[in-house]
Write a protein that holds these residues in place. Structure first.
Motif, PDB file in Angstrom:
ATOM      1  N   GLU B 355      37.095  29.848  15.779  1.00  0.00           N
ATOM      2  CA  GLU B 355      37.044  30.554  14.504  1.00  0.00           C
ATOM      3  C   GLU B 355      35.805  30.104  13.756  1.00  0.00           C
ATOM      4  OE1 GLU B 355      39.978  28.782  15.252  1.00  0.00           O
ATOM      5  OE2 GLU B 355      40.886  30.552  16.132  1.00  0.00           O
ATOM      6  N   LEU B 356      35.004  31.087  13.371  1.00  0.00           N
ATOM      7  CA  LEU B 356      33.724  30.727  12.784  1.00  0.00           C
ATOM      8  C   LEU B 356      33.805  30.485  11.281  1.00  0.00           C
ATOM      9  CD1 LEU B 356      31.446  33.162  14.779  1.00  0.00           C
ATOM     10  CD2 LEU B 356      31.699  30.716  15.085  1.00  0.00           C
ATOM     11  N   ASN B 357      34.744  31.133  10.630  1.00  0.00           N
ATOM     12  CA  ASN B 357      34.702  31.009   9.178  1.00  0.00           C
ATOM     13  C   ASN B 357      35.766  30.070   8.611  1.00  0.00           C
ATOM     14  OD1 ASN B 357      36.959  32.551   9.377  1.00  0.00           O
ATOM     15  ND2 ASN B 357      36.293  34.159   7.973  1.00  0.00           N
ATOM     16  N   THR B 358      36.389  29.304   9.455  1.00  0.00           N
ATOM     17  CA  THR B 358      37.225  28.243   8.904  1.00  0.00           C
ATOM     18  C   THR B 358      36.582  26.919   9.260  1.00  0.00           C
ATOM     19  OG1 THR B 358      38.557  28.188  10.890  1.00  0.00           O
ATOM     20  CG2 THR B 358      39.412  29.459   9.044  1.00  0.00           C
ATOM     21  N   GLU B 359      36.902  25.948   8.484  1.00  0.00           N
ATOM     22  CA  GLU B 359      36.280  24.658   8.712  1.00  0.00           C
ATOM     23  C   GLU B 359      37.226  23.728   9.432  1.00  0.00           C
ATOM     24  OE1 GLU B 359      35.209  23.665   4.831  1.00  0.00           O
ATOM     25  OE2 GLU B 359      33.535  25.064   4.800  1.00  0.00           O
ATOM     26  N   SER B 360      37.790  24.255  10.517  1.00  0.00           N
ATOM     27  CA  SER B 360      38.541  23.348  11.361  1.00  0.00           C
ATOM     28  C   SER B 360      37.581  22.252  11.750  1.00  0.00           C
ATOM     29  CB  SER B 360      38.984  24.056  12.632  1.00  0.00           C
ATOM     30  OG  SER B 360      39.990  24.961  12.352  1.00  0.00           O
ATOM     31  N   VAL B 361      38.072  21.065  11.712  1.00  0.00           N
ATOM     32  CA  VAL B 361      37.181  19.977  12.067  1.00  0.00           C
ATOM     33  C   VAL B 361      37.148  19.942  13.587  1.00  0.00           C
ATOM     34  CG1 VAL B 361      36.659  17.589  11.624  1.00  0.00           C
ATOM     35  CG2 VAL B 361      38.033  18.863  10.006  1.00  0.00           C
ATOM     36  N   ILE B 362      35.976  20.200  14.147  1.00  0.00           N
ATOM     37  CA  ILE B 362      35.889  20.431  15.584  1.00  0.00           C
ATOM     38  C   ILE B 362      35.058  19.347  16.271  1.00  0.00           C
ATOM     39  CG2 ILE B 362      34.975  22.010  17.339  1.00  0.00           C
ATOM     40  CD1 ILE B 362      35.686  24.294  15.473  1.00  0.00           C
ATOM     41  N   ALA B 363      35.614  18.825  17.354  1.00  0.00           N
ATOM     42  CA  ALA B 363      34.843  17.971  18.255  1.00  0.00           C
ATOM     43  C   ALA B 363      34.492  18.867  19.443  1.00  0.00           C
ATOM     44  CB  ALA B 363      35.672  16.779  18.700  1.00  0.00           C
ATOM     45  N   ALA B 364      33.273  19.430  19.409  1.00  0.00           N
ATOM     46  CA  ALA B 364      32.911  20.486  20.361  1.00  0.00           C
ATOM     47  C   ALA B 364      32.919  19.993  21.805  1.00  0.00           C
ATOM     48  CB  ALA B 364      31.546  21.042  20.001  1.00  0.00           C
ATOM     49  N   ASP B 365      32.679  18.724  21.974  1.00  0.00           N
ATOM     50  CA  ASP B 365      32.668  18.171  23.330  1.00  0.00           C
ATOM     51  C   ASP B 365      33.654  17.012  23.405  1.00  0.00           C
ATOM     52  OD1 ASP B 365      31.944  17.735  25.898  1.00  0.00           O
ATOM     53  OD2 ASP B 365      30.103  16.638  25.428  1.00  0.00           O
ATOM     54  N   GLY B 366      34.751  17.179  22.724  1.00  0.00           N
ATOM     55  CA  GLY B 366      35.646  16.043  22.532  1.00  0.00           C
ATOM     56  C   GLY B 366      36.738  15.926  23.566  1.00  0.00           C
ATOM     57  N   LEU B 367      36.831  16.920  24.461  1.00  0.00           N
ATOM     58  CA  LEU B 367      37.963  16.910  25.389  1.00  0.00           C
ATOM     59  C   LEU B 367      37.467  16.818  26.822  1.00  0.00           C
ATOM     60  CD1 LEU B 367      41.092  17.298  25.063  1.00  0.00           C
ATOM     61  CD2 LEU B 367      40.718  19.600  25.906  1.00  0.00           C
ATOM     62  N   SER B 368      38.019  15.896  27.580  1.00  0.00           N
ATOM     63  CA  SER B 368      37.656  15.816  28.997  1.00  0.00           C
ATOM     64  C   SER B 368      38.913  15.545  29.818  1.00  0.00           C
ATOM     65  CB  SER B 368      36.621  14.706  29.208  1.00  0.00           C
ATOM     66  OG  SER B 368      37.169  13.477  28.780  1.00  0.00           O
ATOM     67  N   LEU B 369      38.833  15.921  31.102  1.00  0.00           N
ATOM     68  CA  LEU B 369      39.978  15.763  31.991  1.00  0.00           C
ATOM     69  C   LEU B 369      39.546  14.964  33.214  1.00  0.00           C
ATOM     70  CD1 LEU B 369      41.110  19.491  31.908  1.00  0.00           C
ATOM     71  CD2 LEU B 369      42.079  17.635  30.573  1.00  0.00           C
ATOM     72  N   ASP B 370      40.447  14.194  33.765  1.00  0.00           N
ATOM     73  CA  ASP B 370      40.087  13.447  34.972  1.00  0.00           C
ATOM     74  C   ASP B 370      39.924  14.392  36.161  1.00  0.00           C
ATOM     75  OD1 ASP B 370      42.748  14.089  35.184  1.00  0.00           O
ATOM     76  OD2 ASP B 370      43.320  12.196  36.129  1.00  0.00           O
ATOM     77  N   ASN B 371      40.617  15.517  36.091  1.00  0.00           N
ATOM     78  CA  ASN B 371      40.494  16.512  37.157  1.00  0.00           C
ATOM     79  C   ASN B 371      40.311  17.883  36.497  1.00  0.00           C
ATOM     80  OD1 ASN B 371      40.659  18.246  39.271  1.00  0.00           O
ATOM     81  ND2 ASN B 371      42.673  17.555  39.990  1.00  0.00           N
ATOM     82  N   PRO B 372      39.050  18.335  36.360  1.00  0.00           N
ATOM     83  CA  PRO B 372      38.811  19.570  35.616  1.00  0.00           C
ATOM     84  C   PRO B 372      39.073  20.851  36.424  1.00  0.00           C
ATOM     85  CG  PRO B 372      36.734  18.571  36.263  1.00  0.00           C
ATOM     86  CD  PRO B 372      37.808  17.671  36.778  1.00  0.00           C
ATOM     87  N   ALA B 373      39.442  20.717  37.671  1.00  0.00           N
ATOM     88  CA  ALA B 373      39.656  21.924  38.480  1.00  0.00           C
ATOM     89  C   ALA B 373      40.799  22.745  37.899  1.00  0.00           C
ATOM     90  CB  ALA B 373      39.982  21.509  39.913  1.00  0.00           C
ATOM     91  N   PRO B 374      40.672  24.076  37.936  1.00  0.00           N
ATOM     92  CA  PRO B 374      41.748  24.923  37.398  1.00  0.00           C
ATOM     93  C   PRO B 374      43.084  24.635  38.090  1.00  0.00           C
ATOM     94  CG  PRO B 374      39.786  26.238  37.865  1.00  0.00           C
ATOM     95  CD  PRO B 374      39.532  24.877  38.431  1.00  0.00           C
ATOM     96  N   ILE B 375      44.126  24.767  37.363  1.00  0.00           N
ATOM     97  CA  ILE B 375      45.471  24.549  37.910  1.00  0.00           C
ATOM     98  C   ILE B 375      45.940  25.889  38.475  1.00  0.00           C
ATOM     99  CG2 ILE B 375      47.821  23.811  37.362  1.00  0.00           C
ATOM    100  CD1 ILE B 375      46.541  22.278  34.943  1.00  0.00           C
ATOM    101  N   GLN B 376      46.254  25.874  39.706  1.00  0.00           N
ATOM    102  CA  GLN B 376      46.567  27.127  40.392  1.00  0.00           C
ATOM    103  C   GLN B 376      47.977  27.615  40.029  1.00  0.00           C
ATOM    104  OE1 GLN B 376      44.185  28.737  42.060  1.00  0.00           O
ATOM    105  NE2 GLN B 376      42.892  27.030  41.374  1.00  0.00           N
ATOM    106  N   PRO B 377      48.216  28.931  40.230  1.00  0.00           N
ATOM    107  CA  PRO B 377      49.562  29.458  39.943  1.00  0.00           C
ATOM    108  C   PRO B 377      50.618  28.693  40.732  1.00  0.00           C
ATOM    109  CG  PRO B 377      48.029  31.261  40.382  1.00  0.00           C
ATOM    110  CD  PRO B 377      47.294  29.988  40.672  1.00  0.00           C
ATOM    111  N   GLY B 378      51.656  28.283  40.078  1.00  0.00           N
ATOM    112  CA  GLY B 378      52.750  27.561  40.720  1.00  0.00           C
ATOM    113  C   GLY B 378      52.484  26.082  40.904  1.00  0.00           C
ATOM    114  N   GLU B 379      51.263  25.647  40.639  1.00  0.00           N
ATOM    115  CA  GLU B 379      50.919  24.242  40.867  1.00  0.00           C
ATOM    116  C   GLU B 379      51.451  23.348  39.745  1.00  0.00           C
ATOM    117  OE1 GLU B 379      46.726  23.476  41.064  1.00  0.00           O
ATOM    118  OE2 GLU B 379      47.014  21.302  41.218  1.00  0.00           O
TER     119      GLU B 379
END
Lengths: 250, 435
Positions: B355-379
């Protein structure tokens, strides 16, 4: 106290003495004016508070119960001083007039100019008719008991009807958001008060509607009963604070 | 030569010393005053307008585990007096409602403004208009819309927020609004049930002033009746001299009688007159609106998330959450965002709407995962999610370790390749790691 006066030796002040005594009158009156504007208004704001501040708090149950009950406090104390020592039956009217001045100043400058509320949303109530009757009862009866019972009751009973000409028109119904509201409620909805959510309003709550939809008279009579007690209590507080011990010679 | 007597010289010496002491005292006083003036001047020059609403003041566990805001949008941020602006958004009421916070049986969707610079004309919850407080259900999903109208020109920082009874204010994301135009142009007309149009800005004001003036006139007359005579000293003396009867004259008593008769008659006369003038007057209305939650938007059953463990690494200012995620959808999903206490930690490798017009406090690069691969259907997969940023500290969310209820709550957002979004509410106790 050394005021050993008797009717035979008594002489009215004349000349310089009379002028100084009169100047003293005005000095005390001006000081009393500021004192009561400040103190009674503060006392009222802290105790009656929102019921007197907002048009959407002036209900049939709590507003006519609380306002006279708190409103009779300073008048009773000041009457005790003014009547006991000076036979001046103006304590209640003086206090309530000061309260009115203080409230109007606060509503205009604090609520309207400072916080942008329309003044009609924060119109104060009036206790002046009640105060006039309280003073008159004291003068006619010269009795604490009679003033407490009849004056105190009248003070409370006159409150709601004397304010209905001011606030009745705010109870005209409107339709908004698929519900019925009064214009007063609409003020509360529209004019945003961040610290005053609707659920904080203590209005129309309790069991005073036992006799159907006539909550206002019941609240007024309940307040009348309590006012007789509150009047007596504050009369004694006034007497306790009033002293002539520093008066050496007049 | 005439000698100065001993006692006279001592006197002069004493006077001189006293003069010096006085002068020194004056100097000290002057220096003290100058110092105070300097401090005051420094204070004045550093004064800044207050822009906050206490949103960081509420305990973190209340901000994170009560009202969980998302998708808050303002229709516009620049408009004029009399023009409308709409704020819309959604919120999830946390299932893991703190035990020390009363349940949201009475809540009020409010707007934080510096006074009524805007007025609220309409308000909707789940598409239904509501005027009062409302009971919310933990675990429920709601969307809201509030329509506001510009009243006073200026630049204001505005938030939607919830007043929660006995708990406090839980702020949603804020925005700066610029209201232009002239305050004098503002109008606010309301139609009564009888069809009468009233101007809310002035309605009843003249009437109120009239009645206050009327009674003030009578009261002033009564006060002047007494004040015109000698008052305190004169009356006190007469009273002490036993001349009480002279203090209240027969005319005074007659006026007193008149007051006792006329004032009540006037009061009840005017009351009756008003009652006849407004026969349809009703009591103030007070109700608790009951609006049911939407069908589940969060924890809708497609993507299931269970929080296995949460650790807050104090030196790194990072929350590490071990999540067990089960993808029940028919497409691969990626975890794109974690939002808590109006702070958003974004996974920059996943395209997600911001959302561009609200001032949510955003950490644009704040989230990381140990395994970034997409989670497959049923997985079903256990993922270590790290939400790290100094915002934990600057937004005072790290104070969680000092809370009596050290549990975290928030929303995790998953996206599939078509941009479909799945939201889950997570909660867990937090273990602090000090090194």
């Amino acid at each position: 106290m050394s005021s050993n006066l008797s009717t035979r030796t008594f002489r009215h002040y004349t000349g310089e003495k009379a002028r100084i005594a009169r100047a003293y009158d005005y000095l005390v009156l001006v000081l009393a004016l500021f004192l009561f504007i400040g103190s009674f208004h503060l006392h009222f704001a802290l105790t009656v508070g929102d019921w007197d501040f907002w048009v959407d708090w002036k209900d049939r149950q709590w507003w006519p119960l609380v306002t006279p009950l708190i409103g009779i406090t300073f008048p009773a104390a000041v009457q005790a001083v003014m009547w006991t020592h000076f036979r001046l039956p103006l304590g209640a009217t003086l206090c309530v007039a000061c309260l009115s001045i203080g409230t109007w100043i606060a509503r205009i400058f604090a609520y309207h100019y400072w916080n942008f509320f329309p003044i009609n949303m924060v119109l104060p109530s009036t206790l002046l008719p009640s105060a006039l009757v309280l003073d008159a009862v004291l003068m006619m009866s010269n009795s604490l008991t009679i003033t407490a019972i009849f004056g105190g009751s009248a003070f409370a009973l006159l409150f709601y009807p004397s304010n209905w000409p001011i606030f009745g028109m705010f109870h005209v119904p409107i339709e908004a958001g698929n519900s019925q509201m009064t214009l007063a409620d609409m003020f509360g909805f529209q004019y945003i008060r961040t610290g005053m959510p609707e659920y904080l309003r203590i209005i129309e709550r309790g069991t005073l509607r036992t006799y159907g939809q006539i909550a206002a008279p019941l609240a007024a009579f309940c307040s009348a009963l309590l006012c007789t007690l509150m009047y007596t209590l504050w009369w004694h507080i006034g007497k306790w604070f009033a002293t002539t011990r520093y008066l050496n010679k007049i | 030569m005439k000698s100065i007597p001993q006692n006279t010289s001592t006197k002069i010496l004493t006077q001189t010393n006293a003069g010096r002491t006085k002068e020194m005292q004056h100097h000290k006083l002057l220096n003290g005053l100058l110092f105070l003036a300097m401090i005051f001047a420094l204070y004045i020059t550093t004064l800044q307008p207050v822009m906050a609403h206490g949103e960081k003041n509420l305990e973190p566990y209340v901000r994170m585990r009560t009202i969980q805001w998302y998708d808050v949008q303002w229709s516009r941020q620049k408009f004029n007096v009399n023009e409308e602006v709409t704020v819309t958004g959604k919120f999830h009421v946390a299932e893991d409602w703190p035990i020390s916070v009363p349940k949201p049986d009475a809540s009020f969707l409010n707007i934080s403004t510096p006074g009524p610079v805007l007025i609220r004309t309409e308000r909707y919850l789940n598409g239904k208009p509501f005027m009062n407080s409302v009971a919310l259900q933990p675990g429920g999903d709601y969307d809201f819309k509030v329509v506001l109208k510009g009243r006073l020109p200026g630049r204001y920082h505005i938030h939607p927020f919830f007043n929660l009874r006995d708990a406090g204010q839980v702020m949603g994301p804020g925005a700066w609004l610029d209201i232009g135009g002239d305050a004098a142009d503002f109008t606010n007309n309301i139609q009564t049930i009888n069809g009468e149009i009233v101007n809310m800005e002035t309605y009843g004001l003249g009437n109120g002033i009239f009645w206050h003036s009327f009674w003030a006139l009578l009261a002033t007359a009564w006060l002047l009746w007494w004040v015109r005579r000698p008052l305190f000293i004169a009356r006190y003396r007469m009273l002490k001299a036993g001349m009480e009867d002279e203090l209240i004259t027969p005319l005074d008593k007659n006026i007193g009688k008149a007051i006792l008769v006329v004032v009540p008659l006037l009061v009840f006369g005017f009351y009756t007159m008003t009652a006849n003038q407004y026969p349809k007057a009703i009591p103030l209305q007070t109700a608790l609106d009951q609006i049911l939650p939407l069908s589940a938007k969060v924890n809708a059953g497609v993507v299931e998330v269970e929080t296995l463990r949460s650790e807050y690494r104090i030196p790194e200012r990072a929350m590490k959450l071990s999540l067990n995620i089960k993808n029940g959808s028919d497409k691969a999903i990626q975890l794109g965002e974690f939002a808590t206490g109006s702070v958003r930690f974004l996974n920059k490798s996943v395209p997600a709407p911001v959302e561009l017009n609200t001032e949510s406090v955003i950490a644009a690069d704040g989230l990381s995962l140990d395994n970034p691969a997409p989670i497959q259907p049923g997985e079903q997969r256990t993922v270590l999610m790290t939400a790290g940023d100094a915002l934990w500290e600057s937004e005072k969310l790290d104070g969680l370790i000092n809370d009596p209820d050290s549990r975290i709550g928030g929303l995790v957002f998953f996206y599939d390749s078509d941009g479909e979004r799945y939201v889950s509410s997570i909660t867990s106790a937090v273990i602090p790691k000090f090194n």
